[in-house]
Design an enzyme around this catalytic site. Sequence first.
Site, mmCIF file in Angstrom:
data_model
loop_
_atom_site.group_PDB
_atom_site.id
_atom_site.type_symbol
_atom_site.label_atom_id
_atom_site.label_comp_id
_atom_site.label_asym_id
_atom_site.label_seq_id
_atom_site.Cartn_x
_atom_site.Cartn_y
_atom_site.Cartn_z
ATOM 1 N N LYS A 107 -11.318 -23.323 22.462
ATOM 2 C CA LYS A 107 -12.561 -23.832 23.138
ATOM 3 C C LYS A 107 -13.020 -24.849 22.086
ATOM 4 O O LYS A 107 -13.930 -25.765 22.384
ATOM 5 C CB LYS A 107 -13.534 -22.823 23.484
ATOM 6 C CG LYS A 107 -13.027 -22.014 24.628
ATOM 7 C CD LYS A 107 -14.258 -21.064 25.183
ATOM 8 C CE LYS A 107 -13.795 -20.694 26.522
ATOM 9 N NZ LYS A 107 -12.911 -19.294 26.409
HETATM 10 C C1 LIG Z 1 -12.393 -18.846 27.250
HETATM 11 C C2 LIG Z 1 -10.995 -18.127 26.832
HETATM 12 C C3 LIG Z 1 -9.890 -18.022 27.969
HETATM 13 C C4 LIG Z 1 -10.349 -18.470 29.270
HETATM 14 O O1 LIG Z 1 -10.214 -19.736 29.477
HETATM 15 P P1 LIG Z 1 -10.838 -20.398 30.675
HETATM 16 O O2 LIG Z 1 -10.562 -22.034 30.576
HETATM 17 O O3 LIG Z 1 -12.302 -19.903 31.070
HETATM 18 O O4 LIG Z 1 -9.848 -19.897 32.059
HETATM 19 C C5 LIG Z 1 -8.663 -17.424 27.482
HETATM 20 N N1 LIG Z 1 -8.570 -16.962 26.220
HETATM 21 C C6 LIG Z 1 -9.532 -17.277 25.184
HETATM 22 C C7 LIG Z 1 -9.254 -16.801 23.902
HETATM 23 C C8 LIG Z 1 -10.874 -17.844 25.573
HETATM 24 O O5 LIG Z 1 -11.537 -17.830 24.817
#
Ligand SMILES: *Cc1c(COP(=O)(O)O)cnc(C)c1O
Length: 436
Positions: A107
């Site tokens: 993210k």
């Molecule tokens: C947010 C997150 C996901 C999921 O991603 P999306 O884009 O919401 O599907 C998977 N793994 C981790 C570690 C995350 O922080």
Amino acid sequence: MTLYSTSKHAPDVSFRDAVMKGLASDNGLFMPRTFPTLSNTFFKQLPSMSFQDMSFHIAKAFIGDELSDDALRGIIDDVVSFDAPLVELSPTVFALELFHGPTLAFKDFGARFLARVMSYFVAESAQHVLILVATSGDTGSAVAQGFLNVPRVGVVLLYPSRKVSAIQEKQLTTVGGNVVALEVDGTFDDCQRLVKMAFLDAHLSQHALLSSANSINIARLLPQMFYYFRAVSQLQTSLPIAVAVPSGNFGNLTAGLMSKKIGLPISTFIAATNRNDVIPKFLESGAFLARPSVQTISNAMDVGNPSNFARMVELYDSVDAMRQDIFGAAFSDEETKAAIQFIFEHFGYICDPHGAIGWLGLQRFLNTTPAPTIGIFLETAHPAKFLDVVQPLVPTSIDIPSRLQAALDKDKNAIFMPNDFQAFKEFLLTLSKRIA
Ligand SMILES: *Cc1c(COP(=O)(O)O)cnc(C)c1O
């Protein structure tokens, strides 16, 4: 760049407006009206391009002239300041490590890009803005780091009480500065609902310019395309490529689908989930049935009503067309733990619980496909973020990166919030008076 709302009852907007609004006025998600065409030359040059250069090209193709080349270049160089290495587990299976940023999760790409683009637009107009972020764990800290000490911006993080890991909670509640953490007495879906209600509240929007930094914001999605290009450009293969995406709100997967749409040769995406399997079920039955989320050890994917489904639908004419590109697979906590052990024993690689679900999804797909295929699974977080789950499963001590240790050494600072919109609204009104 012109964007429309997936709910089709709001006017088209510019990139700037889509970024600042987050969600369309009809509650839909913004989606590009048209997808750019990247030249053959671009694809030919990909393998020799730097990560920053390819990212700039992709962003520029979408955004056009709403940011000057210099401004965009500066933002990209700043955001893409760490790599997304492909780590070989076997000659046909690779982990795409997306956790080399400041908060050790993928993210960081989306959140840092969004923060910088938003700061750029905020500075242009001299407005004050309150960013509301519902987080199931990783979004909050990535966004908070991205916006830390940006003038005229306040950040409010909402996280579900007792449903994020101890380490995630520390990362969320120790940022300080212009960032406030709210510990909500509810689930992630409740946090998301409170944020959505705030955006739709006419009285609130008279008093504060609210914006969102969740994966619904289009500026979160664009930079998530960068690393799909990076990964494919590093492979140099003529075999079909399958990419498994451990998913919750499906922003990451949607960015992958958009990359394919503009020409990146990925033959199949695996939508890999934990027990919150609304989308794998949808691919099976054709019926989208949102449900309350259930808690799992891959908690950043505990989402019962994935918002980006609305965008996925826009990319395809039918469920069948979607099935051509996306393979669904869901796994239990027991399977996830067993996978972490198996991957360590066989490849000497330590997965976090989310990446392990990606790996499981990839295996299931590879077992059903006769054609030789190169598989990539996204390793979305560093295993040290989920130490309580992962450490007992592997016989070697997991290193805690120093930027994580720094957060662990600070004291938690959060405001407890009932799962109640009136209380949340009053809090926001008070806060917006304070920063105005
Ligand atoms: C947010 C997150 C996901 C999921 O991603 P999306 O884009 O919401 O599907 C998977 N793994 C981790 C570690 C995350 O922080």
